[in-house]
Design a protein around this motif. Structure first.
Motif, short mmCIF file in Angstrom:
data_model
loop_
_atom_site.label_atom_id
_atom_site.label_comp_id
_atom_site.label_asym_id
_atom_site.label_seq_id
_atom_site.Cartn_x
_atom_site.Cartn_y
_atom_site.Cartn_z
N ARG A 91 0.84 -1.19 0.00
CA ARG A 91 0.00 0.00 0.00
C ARG A 91 0.88 1.25 0.00
O ARG A 91 2.01 1.23 0.51
N TRP A 111 -4.38 11.68 -6.17
CA TRP A 111 -4.34 10.38 -5.50
C TRP A 111 -5.41 9.43 -5.99
O TRP A 111 -5.25 8.21 -5.90
N ASP A 115 -4.81 5.71 -7.07
CA ASP A 115 -5.65 4.62 -6.59
C ASP A 115 -6.07 3.72 -7.74
O ASP A 115 -6.08 2.49 -7.63
N SER A 118 -3.01 1.73 -9.00
CA SER A 118 -2.55 0.70 -8.07
C SER A 118 -3.60 -0.36 -7.79
O SER A 118 -3.33 -1.32 -7.05
N GLY A 120 -6.36 0.24 -6.11
CA GLY A 120 -6.95 0.51 -4.79
C GLY A 120 -5.99 0.33 -3.64
O GLY A 120 -6.37 -0.16 -2.57
N ARG A 121 -4.74 0.79 -3.80
CA ARG A 121 -3.72 0.60 -2.75
C ARG A 121 -3.24 1.93 -2.17
O ARG A 121 -2.09 2.04 -1.74
N VAL A 122 -4.12 2.91 -2.11
CA VAL A 122 -3.75 4.24 -1.62
C VAL A 122 -4.46 4.54 -0.30
O VAL A 122 -5.66 4.30 -0.16
N ASP A 123 -3.71 5.03 0.67
CA ASP A 123 -4.24 5.64 1.90
C ASP A 123 -3.52 6.98 2.05
O ASP A 123 -2.40 7.14 1.58
N TRP A 160 -13.59 12.35 -2.33
CA TRP A 160 -13.17 10.98 -2.61
C TRP A 160 -14.40 10.07 -2.80
O TRP A 160 -14.40 9.19 -3.66
N PRO A 183 -11.79 7.16 -7.82
CA PRO A 183 -10.88 6.18 -7.25
C PRO A 183 -11.52 4.80 -7.17
O PRO A 183 -12.75 4.68 -7.22
N GLN A 185 -11.29 2.78 -4.46
CA GLN A 185 -11.82 2.61 -3.11
C GLN A 185 -12.93 3.63 -2.84
O GLN A 185 -12.72 4.83 -3.01
N LEU A 188 -11.86 6.62 1.78
CA LEU A 188 -10.43 6.88 1.96
C LEU A 188 -10.04 6.61 3.41
O LEU A 188 -10.65 7.14 4.34
#
Length: 367
Positions: A91, A111, A115, A118, A120-123, A160, A183, A185, A188
């Motif tokens: 992540r 971001w 997301d 990736s 869905g690997r963003v925080d 988001w 995104p 996800q 967030l």
């Protein structure tokens, strides 16, 4: 026995309910002058790929401006976009976006793209910023930077989710904005940077945010009290107290020979502390904080020696696997859920990479 701070705050200490702890990497501060910026990025890539292969949770990327201390991290979104296609599961988190420097829609646009890229690997971790010079990007936000940060995080969360938010536009008009691309996800995950403030821990708990922190001038016992405040605030807000993640940054070097570790880290760590100290002194002077003055050479050396000994013995993952495990156990007892291993603080890159299998052994003990 309760500490005096616990008694003052009226918070009962908790027994941590989690039996596991996560491990991540943090890139923050590379101040080496004997390698090129390209080599620094390549080192970051190599460590990130190791973390991706070996099951680490995340890599944390900072935002730094206009200083050699961390200057290679001027834009964490670009850094993440470089690393994302070279990884498959790790992540990507920020530590953190200086929210007052950016329009909320800009943050979400950048971001959300990452997301998508990736899967869905963003925080995102957020902070109010502290370096005076950084605010040439947003001069009007400096004095109220903490309030601006607190106001904008919920707006970022709304955008988001796909909600429309109205912003001031040209000619005195307001414009409702929805951000694209969407995104992956739907929600967030948010971290808030909290260095020392008890009220910061309380606020993060009340808002349901996770916390990113460091042992900046205090020890794990004091951190435990602040984590208790955080958990209690979550509970009072109607949230599950132990669902919030407390991430602790620790400088890290684990190897088979403790003497070799000390030899590898001592001078780089002292240079790191010195660079950090100068950055904070300059920021205080620029902001006209009282008593912010240059230190004399003798005083500076004394402070460096003290800081090195304190951090190396009580606030870092330095030494053998066994020594590292003792520190991890203490962090878990304090209520820490995740350790972010800072490895780019000036130690020789090859030495760091050769030591990574020993860190892998340490991490395996907690799986």
């Amino acid at each position: 026995m309760q500490s005096s701070l616990e008694s003052l705050l009226g918070v009962q200490p908790r027994v941590p309910s989690k039996a596991k702890i996560a491990f991540s990497f943090l890139f923050f501060s590379d101040v080496r002058e004997d390698v090129s910026n390209a080599e620094k990025y390549h080192f970051m890539r190599d460590v990130t790929m190791f973390a991706d292969r070996e099951g680490f949770e995340a890599v944390y990327i900072p935002e730094r401006h206009f200083s050699e201390f961390g200057s290679i991290y001027a834009n964490p979104a670009i850094m993440a976009s470089y690393l994302i296609p070279q990884t498959s599961r790790i992540r990507f988190r920020t530590a953190g976006v200086s929210v007052p420097l950016h329009h909320p829609a800009e943050v979400v646009e950048n971001w959300a793209m990452n997301d998508v890229l990736s899967g869905g690997r963003v925080d995102l971790g957020f902070g109010s910023g502290w370096n005076f010079d950084d605010f040439v990007l947003a001069p009007g936000a400096y004095d109220d930077r903490r309030a601006v940060c607190h106001d904008r995080i919920p707006i970022i969360q709304q955008l988001w989710r796909g909600e429309a938010v109205t912003f001031p536009g040209p000619q005195g008009k307001t414009v409702p904005i929805r951000v694209f691309p969407r995104p992956v996800q739907p929600e967030l995950k948010v971290w808030m940077l909290v260095a020392q403030s008890v009220e910061g821990f309380r606020y993060a708990g009340q808002q349901g945010y996770n916390v990113f922190t460091m042992l900046y001038g205090y020890n794990l016992e004091a951190l435990k009290t602040k984590i208790d405040v955080y958990r209690h605030a979550r509970e009072e807000a109607g949230l599950r107290p132990n669902d919030g993640v407390v991430t602790l940054m620790l400088h890290t070097m684990i190897d088979a020979d403790p003497v070799a570790v000390e030899r590898a880290v001592e001078q780089p760590f002292k240079r790191y502390i010195k660079a950090a100290l100068k950055a904070h002194v300059k920021a205080a002077q620029d902001a006209k904080v009282e008593r912010a003055a240059d230190l004399g050479e003798a005083e500076e050396e004394k402070m460096l020696a003290y800081a090195y000994q304190r951090y190396a013995r009580t606030g870092a993952l330095f030494g053998t696997v066994k020594q590292g495990a003792s520190m991890v156990d203490e962090a878990m007892a304090a209520g820490v859920d995740e350790i972010a291993c800072l490895v780019d603080f000036g130690v020789d890159y090859q030495a760091v990479k050769e030591a990574l299998p020993h860190l892998k052994q340490l991490v395996a003990m907690y799986r």
